[in-house]
Design an enzyme around this catalytic site. Structure first.
Site, PDB file in Angstrom:
ATOM      1  N   ASN A  13      19.452 -45.878  43.059  1.00 30.49           N
ATOM      2  CA  ASN A  13      20.418 -45.071  43.829  1.00 30.49           C
ATOM      3  C   ASN A  13      19.704 -44.670  45.120  1.00 30.49           C
ATOM      4  O   ASN A  13      18.718 -43.944  45.085  1.00 30.49           O
ATOM      5  CB  ASN A  13      20.778 -43.862  42.971  1.00 30.49           C
ATOM      6  CG  ASN A  13      21.847 -42.949  43.549  1.00 30.49           C
ATOM      7  OD1 ASN A  13      22.061 -41.869  43.042  1.00 30.49           O
ATOM      8  ND2 ASN A  13      22.529 -43.366  44.594  1.00 30.49           N
ATOM      9  N   GLN A  46      23.896 -42.225  49.606  1.00 27.96           N
ATOM     10  CA  GLN A  46      24.036 -40.843  50.080  1.00 27.96           C
ATOM     11  C   GLN A  46      23.064 -40.567  51.227  1.00 27.96           C
ATOM     12  O   GLN A  46      21.965 -41.138  51.275  1.00 27.96           O
ATOM     13  CB  GLN A  46      23.762 -39.836  48.949  1.00 27.96           C
ATOM     14  CG  GLN A  46      24.898 -39.609  47.971  1.00 27.96           C
ATOM     15  CD  GLN A  46      24.896 -40.619  46.835  1.00 27.96           C
ATOM     16  OE1 GLN A  46      23.881 -41.240  46.521  1.00 27.96           O
ATOM     17  NE2 GLN A  46      26.051 -40.800  46.201  1.00 27.96           N
ATOM     18  N   GLY A  74      21.929 -35.922  41.451  1.00 26.37           N
ATOM     19  CA  GLY A  74      20.780 -35.802  40.561  1.00 26.37           C
ATOM     20  C   GLY A  74      19.586 -36.639  40.972  1.00 26.37           C
ATOM     21  O   GLY A  74      18.441 -36.164  40.982  1.00 26.37           O
ATOM     22  N   ASN A  75      19.822 -37.916  41.313  1.00 25.81           N
ATOM     23  CA  ASN A  75      18.704 -38.779  41.708  1.00 25.81           C
ATOM     24  C   ASN A  75      18.075 -38.297  43.010  1.00 25.81           C
ATOM     25  O   ASN A  75      16.858 -38.379  43.196  1.00 25.81           O
ATOM     26  CB  ASN A  75      19.179 -40.224  41.835  1.00 25.81           C
ATOM     27  CG  ASN A  75      19.470 -40.856  40.487  1.00 25.81           C
ATOM     28  OD1 ASN A  75      18.681 -40.741  39.558  1.00 25.81           O
ATOM     29  ND2 ASN A  75      20.607 -41.509  40.376  1.00 25.81           N
ATOM     30  N   ASN A 159      29.112 -31.284  39.900  1.00 27.94           N
ATOM     31  CA  ASN A 159      30.127 -32.146  40.499  1.00 27.94           C
ATOM     32  C   ASN A 159      30.952 -32.749  39.352  1.00 27.94           C
ATOM     33  O   ASN A 159      30.496 -32.811  38.222  1.00 27.94           O
ATOM     34  CB  ASN A 159      29.493 -33.231  41.388  1.00 27.94           C
ATOM     35  CG  ASN A 159      28.433 -34.044  40.673  1.00 27.94           C
ATOM     36  OD1 ASN A 159      28.152 -33.852  39.502  1.00 27.94           O
ATOM     37  ND2 ASN A 159      27.827 -34.977  41.373  1.00 27.94           N
ATOM     38  N   GLU A 210      31.004 -44.017  41.704  1.00 30.73           N
ATOM     39  CA  GLU A 210      30.796 -42.695  42.284  1.00 30.73           C
ATOM     40  C   GLU A 210      31.873 -42.357  43.299  1.00 30.73           C
ATOM     41  O   GLU A 210      32.222 -43.171  44.150  1.00 30.73           O
ATOM     42  CB  GLU A 210      29.415 -42.606  42.949  1.00 30.73           C
ATOM     43  CG  GLU A 210      28.269 -42.525  41.960  1.00 30.73           C
ATOM     44  CD  GLU A 210      26.994 -42.015  42.612  1.00 30.73           C
ATOM     45  OE1 GLU A 210      27.033 -40.924  43.212  1.00 30.73           O
ATOM     46  OE2 GLU A 210      25.965 -42.697  42.521  1.00 30.73           O
ATOM     47  N   ARG A 211      32.351 -41.133  43.201  1.00 32.35           N
ATOM     48  CA  ARG A 211      33.322 -40.601  44.154  1.00 32.35           C
ATOM     49  C   ARG A 211      32.770 -40.721  45.580  1.00 32.35           C
ATOM     50  O   ARG A 211      31.715 -40.199  45.887  1.00 32.35           O
ATOM     51  CB  ARG A 211      33.552 -39.120  43.785  1.00 32.35           C
ATOM     52  CG  ARG A 211      34.406 -38.320  44.707  1.00 32.35           C
ATOM     53  CD  ARG A 211      34.457 -36.866  44.265  1.00 32.35           C
ATOM     54  NE  ARG A 211      33.125 -36.233  44.253  1.00 32.35           N
ATOM     55  CZ  ARG A 211      32.946 -34.915  44.237  1.00 32.35           C
ATOM     56  NH1 ARG A 211      33.966 -34.090  44.203  1.00 32.35           N
ATOM     57  NH2 ARG A 211      31.721 -34.404  44.227  1.00 32.35           N
ATOM     58  N   GLY A 220      22.497 -39.929  38.789  1.00 32.73           N
ATOM     59  CA  GLY A 220      21.767 -38.981  37.947  1.00 32.73           C
ATOM     60  C   GLY A 220      22.679 -37.988  37.253  1.00 32.73           C
ATOM     61  O   GLY A 220      22.580 -37.778  36.037  1.00 32.73           O
ATOM     62  N   THR A 221      23.592 -37.354  38.019  1.00 36.54           N
ATOM     63  CA  THR A 221      24.523 -36.420  37.383  1.00 36.54           C
ATOM     64  C   THR A 221      25.433 -37.180  36.418  1.00 36.54           C
ATOM     65  O   THR A 221      25.842 -36.648  35.382  1.00 36.54           O
ATOM     66  CB  THR A 221      25.360 -35.656  38.417  1.00 36.54           C
ATOM     67  OG1 THR A 221      26.037 -36.592  39.270  1.00 36.54           O
ATOM     68  CG2 THR A 221      24.494 -34.720  39.253  1.00 36.54           C
ATOM     69  N   GLY A 222      25.724 -38.454  36.730  1.00 36.39           N
ATOM     70  CA  GLY A 222      26.550 -39.278  35.848  1.00 36.39           C
ATOM     71  C   GLY A 222      25.860 -39.553  34.521  1.00 36.39           C
ATOM     72  O   GLY A 222      26.499 -39.556  33.459  1.00 36.39           O
TER      73      GLY A 222
END
Length: 276
Positions: A13, A46, A74-75, A159, A210-211, A220-222
């Site tokens: 990512n 990002q 997260g990443n 998120n 990802e949105r 990461g959050t995923g």
């Protein structure tokens, strides 16, 4: 205007990270989209700005590739945490985000653990447009009498995430289903869409749409959301490996604190200068 940057990735990512601790950095949505273009710009999932904070070591601001400002990543927290720890000669830093504060600690050579906090599990926290049990929400993709995806779990890790349980993970299926669900009216803020294949009690294969960024190498959050959603359904233990396209993350939903801890790699790809 030009700004130096560091190109980094966490399990694939990838990010362009700008130091905005002394000089503010405020690109427009159009500038972010231009920079994110992988054929004509720098290319990234990002764009990250490290800004000053009065309550933490730094504040991390996150833009997705489509130019939208999002709560956290997260990443990117691992990558920014590593940069700050290198700069501070420390083994622990606190990072604030629009999704709330978090703590990053060293976990080995270019490995970082991030305390992602408690998952938010109420329907109002995800958020959803109507009241539902987030263990399995009323949502399906495909024909009413024979849906290809249905009853995903919903979790906020700062998120919004929705996690489907499926062994169908090819690019076409992820792209078609993910783009459909991302803007579903059930999710007023949009949603990140996970596709989790449970391989063992301690191993999940995950792909994430990802949105605002599309299909990425890792989320990461995923990964945290997938572990939480799977554990709530009794499909996995509270600690498991999550294999993503770009590598592997270790997710631990700690029973004592209720916090989710994510451990994974950090990589520096190159440095350069952005032309805005």
């Amino acid at each position: 205007m030009t700004r130096p940057f560091v190109k980094m990735n966490g399990a694939g990512n990838d990010f362009v990270v700008v130091n905005a601790l002394e000089t503010p950095f405020a690109p427009t949505e159009e500038q972010v989209r231009t920079l994110a273009d992988r054929s004509t710009g720098e290319g990234f999932d990002q764009l990250i700005a490290i800004e000053p904070s009065t309550t933490a070591d730094a504040f991390m601001r996150v833009w997705n590739a489509d130019g939208s400002l999002v709560q956290t990543c997260g990443n990117a927290l691992r990558c920014v945490g590593w940069l700050l720890m290198q700069a501070n000669s420390s083994d622990r830093v606190k990072i604030d985000t629009l999704g709330g504060p978090t703590v990053a600690t060293r976990a080995g050579d270019r490995r970082v653990t991030v305390d992602m906090g408690e998952p938010r599990l109420d329907w109002t926290d995800v958020p959803l447009a109507e009241e539902m049990d987030t263990r399995g929400i009323e949502l399906q993709v495909g024909p009413i009498d024979d849906p290809v995806l249905h009853t995903p779990g919903a979790v906020s890790m700062g998120n919004p995430h929705v996690v489907f349980f499926t062994d169908r993970q090819d690019d076409g299926f992820i792209t078609g289903s993910g783009s459909l669900v991302e803007h579903h009216p059930l999710f007023p803020e949009g949603v990140n869409v996970g596709f989790a294949n449970i391989l063992e009690r301690d191993h999940i294969r995950l792909r994430v749409w990802e949105r605002g960024a599309g299909l990425t190498q890792a989320c990461g959050t995923g990964a945290c959301a997938a572990l939480v959603a799977s554990a709530r359904r009794g499909l996995v233990n509270r600690k498991a490996r999550v294999t993503v396209d770009g590598g592997e993350l270790l997710i631990d939903w700690d029973e004592a604190s209720g916090h989710v801890f994510m451990t994974g790699p950090v990589e520096i790809e190159r440095t350069g200068t952005l032309a805005l």
